[in-house]
Motif scaffolding. Structure first.
Motif, mmCIF file in Angstrom:
data_model
loop_
_atom_site.group_PDB
_atom_site.id
_atom_site.type_symbol
_atom_site.label_atom_id
_atom_site.label_comp_id
_atom_site.label_asym_id
_atom_site.label_seq_id
_atom_site.Cartn_x
_atom_site.Cartn_y
_atom_site.Cartn_z
ATOM 1 N N TYR A 176 -22.110 -14.285 -17.298
ATOM 2 C CA TYR A 176 -22.028 -15.042 -18.542
ATOM 3 C C TYR A 176 -20.609 -15.015 -19.115
ATOM 4 N N PHE A 177 -19.630 -14.893 -18.260
ATOM 5 C CA PHE A 177 -18.241 -14.778 -18.700
ATOM 6 C C PHE A 177 -17.783 -16.026 -19.456
ATOM 7 N N ASP A 178 -17.213 -15.800 -20.656
ATOM 8 C CA ASP A 178 -16.651 -16.875 -21.469
ATOM 9 C C ASP A 178 -15.181 -16.544 -21.699
ATOM 10 N N PRO A 179 -14.271 -17.261 -21.073
ATOM 11 C CA PRO A 179 -12.843 -16.912 -21.160
ATOM 12 C C PRO A 179 -12.275 -17.019 -22.568
ATOM 13 N N THR A 180 -12.961 -17.741 -23.468
ATOM 14 C CA THR A 180 -12.453 -17.880 -24.835
ATOM 15 C C THR A 180 -12.868 -16.738 -25.747
ATOM 16 N N ARG A 181 -13.822 -15.906 -25.302
ATOM 17 C CA ARG A 181 -14.333 -14.864 -26.198
ATOM 18 C C ARG A 181 -14.337 -13.476 -25.573
ATOM 19 N N ASP A 182 -14.489 -13.371 -24.273
ATOM 20 C CA ASP A 182 -14.724 -12.070 -23.632
ATOM 21 C C ASP A 182 -13.412 -11.363 -23.305
ATOM 22 N N ILE A 183 -12.665 -11.000 -24.352
ATOM 23 C CA ILE A 183 -11.362 -10.367 -24.152
ATOM 24 C C ILE A 183 -11.517 -8.995 -23.486
ATOM 25 N N LYS A 184 -12.477 -8.219 -23.958
ATOM 26 C CA LYS A 184 -12.661 -6.879 -23.397
ATOM 27 C C LYS A 184 -13.039 -6.947 -21.923
ATOM 28 N N LEU A 185 -13.871 -7.916 -21.586
ATOM 29 C CA LEU A 185 -14.273 -8.063 -20.189
ATOM 30 C C LEU A 185 -13.064 -8.456 -19.333
ATOM 31 N N ILE A 186 -12.205 -9.320 -19.854
ATOM 32 C CA ILE A 186 -10.997 -9.710 -19.116
ATOM 33 C C ILE A 186 -10.114 -8.491 -18.880
ATOM 34 N N GLN A 187 -9.934 -7.680 -19.918
ATOM 35 C CA GLN A 187 -9.106 -6.477 -19.779
ATOM 36 C C GLN A 187 -9.690 -5.529 -18.741
ATOM 37 N N GLY A 188 -11.010 -5.321 -18.821
ATOM 38 C CA GLY A 188 -11.656 -4.411 -17.878
ATOM 39 C C GLY A 188 -11.569 -4.900 -16.451
ATOM 40 N N MET A 189 -11.784 -6.195 -16.233
ATOM 41 C CA MET A 189 -11.735 -6.742 -14.885
ATOM 42 C C MET A 189 -10.318 -6.719 -14.322
ATOM 43 N N ASN A 190 -9.334 -7.016 -15.173
ATOM 44 C CA ASN A 190 -7.946 -6.941 -14.703
ATOM 45 C C ASN A 190 -7.587 -5.532 -14.264
ATOM 46 N N GLN A 191 -8.037 -4.539 -15.053
ATOM 47 C CA GLN A 191 -7.752 -3.148 -14.705
ATOM 48 C C GLN A 191 -8.472 -2.752 -13.416
ATOM 49 N N THR A 192 -9.728 -3.171 -13.287
ATOM 50 C CA THR A 192 -10.498 -2.856 -12.079
ATOM 51 C C THR A 192 -9.858 -3.477 -10.843
ATOM 52 N N ALA A 193 -9.483 -4.734 -10.958
ATOM 53 C CA ALA A 193 -8.859 -5.417 -9.822
ATOM 54 C C ALA A 193 -7.533 -4.778 -9.467
ATOM 55 N N SER A 194 -6.779 -4.383 -10.475
ATOM 56 C CA SER A 194 -5.489 -3.742 -10.228
ATOM 57 C C SER A 194 -5.661 -2.417 -9.513
ATOM 58 N N THR A 195 -6.639 -1.628 -9.957
ATOM 59 C CA THR A 195 -6.897 -0.323 -9.332
ATOM 60 C C THR A 195 -7.395 -0.497 -7.904
ATOM 61 N N ALA A 196 -8.218 -1.519 -7.689
ATOM 62 C CA ALA A 196 -8.778 -1.741 -6.347
ATOM 63 C C ALA A 196 -7.693 -2.056 -5.326
ATOM 64 N N ASN A 197 -6.613 -2.696 -5.779
ATOM 65 C CA ASN A 197 -5.539 -3.091 -4.868
ATOM 66 C C ASN A 197 -4.326 -2.158 -4.930
ATOM 67 N N ALA A 198 -4.458 -1.107 -5.737
ATOM 68 C CA ALA A 198 -3.307 -0.211 -5.906
ATOM 69 C C ALA A 198 -3.173 0.729 -4.717
ATOM 70 N N SER A 199 -1.941 1.099 -4.425
ATOM 71 C CA SER A 199 -1.693 2.112 -3.401
ATOM 72 C C SER A 199 -1.918 3.490 -4.005
ATOM 73 N N TRP A 200 -1.968 4.502 -3.141
ATOM 74 C CA TRP A 200 -2.174 5.864 -3.633
ATOM 75 C C TRP A 200 -1.055 6.291 -4.585
ATOM 76 N N SER A 201 0.184 5.909 -4.310
ATOM 77 C CA SER A 201 1.299 6.264 -5.193
ATOM 78 C C SER A 201 1.156 5.587 -6.547
ATOM 79 N N ASP A 202 0.626 4.335 -6.558
ATOM 80 C CA ASP A 202 0.405 3.640 -7.828
ATOM 81 C C ASP A 202 -0.656 4.361 -8.661
ATOM 82 N N ILE A 203 -1.740 4.803 -7.996
ATOM 83 C CA ILE A 203 -2.816 5.501 -8.701
ATOM 84 C C ILE A 203 -2.304 6.814 -9.288
ATOM 85 N N GLU A 204 -1.468 7.550 -8.503
ATOM 86 C CA GLU A 204 -0.894 8.799 -9.016
ATOM 87 C C GLU A 204 -0.023 8.526 -10.241
ATOM 88 N N ARG A 205 0.759 7.455 -10.163
ATOM 89 C CA ARG A 205 1.651 7.136 -11.280
ATOM 90 C C ARG A 205 0.847 6.771 -12.530
#
Length: 696
Positions: A660-689
């Motif tokens: 039910y994602f609404d790009p005009t209202r779901d700011i918290k969901l956007i933040q959470g998904m961006n963080q999740t996607a970033s962590t999923a693609n991060a290298s081990w050194s990025d995660i340590e940092r």
């Protein structure tokens, strides 16, 4: 009744989740049970019928549908052959030879028999437990099998309060859980029959079928047998009385209203421990009461969904239902759900509408949990002097109706605060309302102006037509509720997050397509001329997963609403089907009632899904609970409860919000998904940092 004379080790420990308290309570209950066995032995004519002693030690458990001493005697006699002689059970023969060798006499001394019963003060392995220990295991198993979400330590607490009397413990739990008449113990119910079987298996009864048959025969002749066994405990039963009792227990079950064993159990409740006399329930039961409330809330949601036009639910209102269709407000719970759902969908329409075949289960479970949190906070705001636990009791007693709960509290002397803006704000805040300010303004300013018209529309018919829903939507339109303007997103989804969203949504569409095909196959296989309208709840994790690395489980369970292809009306169905693509022929389904209680599935309870199950056999039902009773299952009552706790605490964001994602209202969901996607693609050194930035 012996009251304190049966106790050993002092008063019960009423604390929760305390290992020392559990040990103490087991000791107290065993001491009480030992006293019962002494009285039962004094009543049996062992001198004239020496075979009774080994039978008691083999099969004379103290649980059943009568008082505890009568149960011991009846369970001993249900294995007694007729006068002309029948072969004895092998276990009885072996024990009898052992006892006869030990005493070298035709009559076994009561002290020696009692010493074998009392020998189990130190916990023993299952195969070496005394009849008293086995009785205690059976008592615990009956309670934890019959009552959903009852931990062992709670079962022990109730058994202490009930002086180890099974039906008294049942009644005390029903009182604490505020059960209504339709929910109360009925001896002819499937739940009672299966709980008794599980108790017998747990107690290692030598013949479970004979034990169950005898127990129900005892219940159907309860007054007559009680008058024979109980009148004068100072007099020993004669051999004639023993054979008469044994023969009576073999008669077929003929229950009458006057033979309800709970009538006599209610009389024994008054002889229990003082804490069991109906005083305030200890706060440690709050988790159990929360589950009972959630069961009732779920029934209200199923009823609300069934009242709405199914096509409207599938196209438009499914989003408003799971996001803000709360059951609190000025009406009854079902009407509140409908009004809040329509208001949310009207005032804050989805940026992109899409039709669904099923309501997302995790978000459905979440809105029910959030509703309960809102109800409790609303009641606490109106009755400030009560505790959260007491608020839950008021809600249970008044079937979730806040106004009735407030009136009851006022009659009981509580000071009542006004149901105003602050009360609605507290409820909306506790339930994580996505549009808190707009909802409070709607509930306190706009809705009162149209409340009478809305109530008339809702009461006009049980099933709402699309035209009536449209009228409701117009009454609850933005011109009346003045919602806040949509937010302008200050951040956007990253490419990786957008890819995750797309993949998640595709998976959901694929899953509902699979479920729809399976449900339609199940309807065909069973010969139902019904059409699927909407899948309400689903659990695809039924049965043991294939392997440690393959998390896929063999079955799914679902509840869905379907209408007849000819005629009108909706029915709630249960379906079980395999999770492989090529086994449609194994799919099955049946009509169920959303009022069903005590019908259990260990897998659905562990996953926290409130799926209504049938009496018929299914994976997770009778066979699995029988294995649990024998200690042969990898799921235990404790594991079910620990898994269920996760479900009742689902109030924050969940992964399925992407549907039910609404790009005009779901700011918290956007933040959470961006963080999740970033962590999923991060290298081990990025995660340590990243981790180092959070070190203080």
């Amino acid at each position: 009744m012996m009251d304190g004379r049966r106790r050993r080790g002092g008063s019960p420990d009423l604390s929760y989740v305390d290992s020392a308290g559990i040990v103490r309570n087991r000791s107290v209950i065993l001491g009480t049970i030992h006293g019962y066995y002494k009285e039962a032995l004094d009543a049996l004519p062992l001198e004239d019928m020496s075979e009774l002693a080994p039978r008691l030690l083999d099969a004379g458990v103290c649980f059943g549908f009568a008082d505890t001493i009568t149960n011991i005697i009846a369970n001993t006699l249900c294995f007694l052959p007729d006068k002309d002689g029948e072969p004895e059970p092998d276990g009885a023969k072996k024990r009898k030879r052992k006892m006869m060798t030990k005493t070298k006499a035709s009559a076994i001394a009561r002290e020696e028999v009692l010493s074998e019963i009392v020998a189990g003060d130190v916990p023993s392995p299952p195969e070496a437990r005394t009849i008293a220990e086995r009785s205690l295991e059976g008592l615990i198993t009956f309670l934890t099998s019959y009552f959903y979400y009852l931990p062992t330590w709670d079962a022990l607490r109730y058994l202490c309060l009930a002086n180890a009397d099974l039906l008294v413990a049942v009644r005390l739990i029903e009182l604490d859980r505020c059960y209504h008449n339709k929910d109360e113990f009925h001896i002819r119910s499937y739940a009672v029959k299966t709980a008794l079987k599980y108790a017998a298996l747990s107690a290692r009864q030598p013949n479970v079928d004979d034990f169950c048959t005898s127990s129900f025969s005892l219940a159907s002749h309860l007054k007559l047998i009680t008058q024979t066994v109980l009148p004068n405990r100072s007099c020993r039963l004669s051999t004639e009385q023993i054979y008469w009792l044994s023969g009576t227990l073999k008669k077929p079950l003929k229950l009458k209203k006057s033979g309800n064993p709970m009538v006599l159990a209610d009389e024994r409740v008054h002889n229990c421990h003082s804490h069991a006399s109906g005083e305030k329930v200890p706060g440690g039961l709050t988790i159990s009461l929360r589950v009972v409330l959630l069961d009732r809330i779920h029934a209200q949601y199923l009823k609300a969904v069934s009242r709405l036009p199914m096509q409207d639910v599938r196209v438009r209102y499914h989003r408003g239902l799971v996001n803000a269709g709360y059951c609190y407000g000025p009406f009854n719970p079902v009407s509140n759900i409908i009004v809040n759902t329509i208001w949310c969908s009207t005032a804050f329409p989805a940026s992109e509408e899409f039709e669904v075949d099923m309501i997302c289960t995790s978000t459905f479970v979440r809105v029910e949990s959030r509703s309960l949190s809102g109800l409790i906070k609303l009641l606490l705001a109106c009755i400030p002097e009560i505790s959260e636990h007491e608020a839950m009791v008021y809600l249970l007693k008044n079937n979730l109706k806040v106004r009735k709960a407030i009136r009851m509290a006022r009659m009981e002397g509580c000071d009542i605060s006004s149901w105003d803006v602050s009360a609605y704000k507290a409820a909306a805040d506790a339930s994580f309302h996505p549009e808190l300010e707009a909802y409070v303004e709607f509930a306190t300013q706009s809705l009162p102006l149209v409340q009478s018209a809305v109530k008339s529309l809702l009461q006009a018919s049980n099933s709402l037509s699309s035209s009536k829903v449209l009228q409701l939507s117009m009454l609850l339109s933005p011109s009346n509720c003045n919602p806040a303007k949509p937010l302008e997103a200050t951040i956007e989804l990253s490419n990786d997050a957008l890819e995750m969203f797309t993949r998640f949504k595709e998976n959901f569409i694929s899953q509902q397509t699979f479920f729809r095909r399976k449900v339609e196959a199940a309807l065909r296989n069973k010969g139902y001329f019904y059409e699927l309208r909407v899948i309400c709840v689903a659990n695809e994790r039924v049965g043991r997963q294939k392997s440690f690395l393959d998390f896929k489980c063999p079955y799914s369970h679902v509840n869905f609403l379907a209408s007849p292809k000819v005629g009108t009306g909706l029915k709630l169905f249960f379906a079980e089907f395999g999770n492989d693509d090529d086994d449609d022929d194994q799919s099955s389904c049946c009509i169920v009632s959303n009022k069903s209680i005590h019908i259990r599935c260990c897998y659905c309870e562990y996953e926290g899904t409130r799926i209504v199950h049938p009496v018929e056999n299914y994976c997770g039902g009778d066979v699995d609970f029988a294995k649990m009773a024998r200690g042969e299952h990898d799921i235990t009552n404790a594991r079910i409860i620990s898994g269920g706790k996760l479900a009742i605490s689902r109030v924050g964001m969940c992964g399925e919000d992407y549907i039910y994602f609404d790009p005009t209202r779901d700011i918290k969901l956007i933040q959470g998904m961006n963080q999740t996607a970033s962590t999923a693609n991060a290298s081990w050194s990025d995660i340590e940092r990243i981790a180092q930035t959070y070190v203080f």
